[in-house]
Motif scaffolding. Structure first.
Motif: not given
Length: 174
Positions: A37, A39, A58, A61-64, A74, A76, A100
């Motif tokens: 993903c 982030v 996508d 603006c956050r963690w999975p 991830v 970033l 996280y």
């Protein structure tokens, strides 16, 4: 007029200083091992474009989130301007502070050029500092993307990053 030190907001990225502090829930179900993903460290970072061009998910603006079956791996993404690099540093600090999701695997940082040309010395210093924290890929300025157009041939930096994404999508390592 807005106050720069406003009350904590649940809309802020989890690494932003105004985001509420949350304790990591290690009992939550695990993130999925499949895929990667993107982030965004901040809005406009380029995560959506990279996901569209190279694959992956996508997630903004956050963690999975494990409840959404999102990937644990991830990448970033941040722009190379001062605010983008600051947002990336804040996200790294959140990782250092264990803010996280359990099982998340930060593969590295992808810096997307905010303008063509060489970065000023101040920003190059920030990039060096970030590079010391995690693997990094730098995406050059791509004028076609500014206009929402596709490129005929990806720059070599994106081809290398694409290999990482494809290997990760297939369940391989870094």
């Amino acid at each position: 007029m807005t106050n720069a030190t406003s009350a904590p907001s649940s809309d802020a990225p989890p690494w932003h200083e105004t985001a509420p502090r949350r304790v990591r829930d290690v009992t939550a179900r695990p993130l999925t091992a499949d895929g990667v993903c993107w982030v965004a460290a901040h809005g406009g970072a380029g995560a959506s474009t990279l996901a569209k061009v190279l694959g992956g998910t996508d997630i903004g603006c956050r963690w999975p989130d494990s409840t959404l079956d999102e990937p644990a791996r991830v990448l970033l993404v941040a722009r190379t301007d001062a605010q983008g690099l600051l947002a990336a540093a804040r996200a790294f600090n959140a990782v250092i502070d264990n803010r996280y999701p359990a099982g998340m695997d930060l593969l590295g940082l992808v810096l997307v050029a905010d303008l063509p040309g060489r970065l000023p010395q101040t920003l190059r210093s920030r990039v060096r500092m970030l590079r010391s924290k995690a693997p990094m890929w730098q995406v050059p300025w791509i004028p076609q993307w500014r206009l929402g157009r596709q490129v005929d041939r990806l720059p070599k930096q994106l081809v290398k990053l694409g290999r990482v994404v494809q290997t990760t999508q297939r369940g391989g390592g870094r």
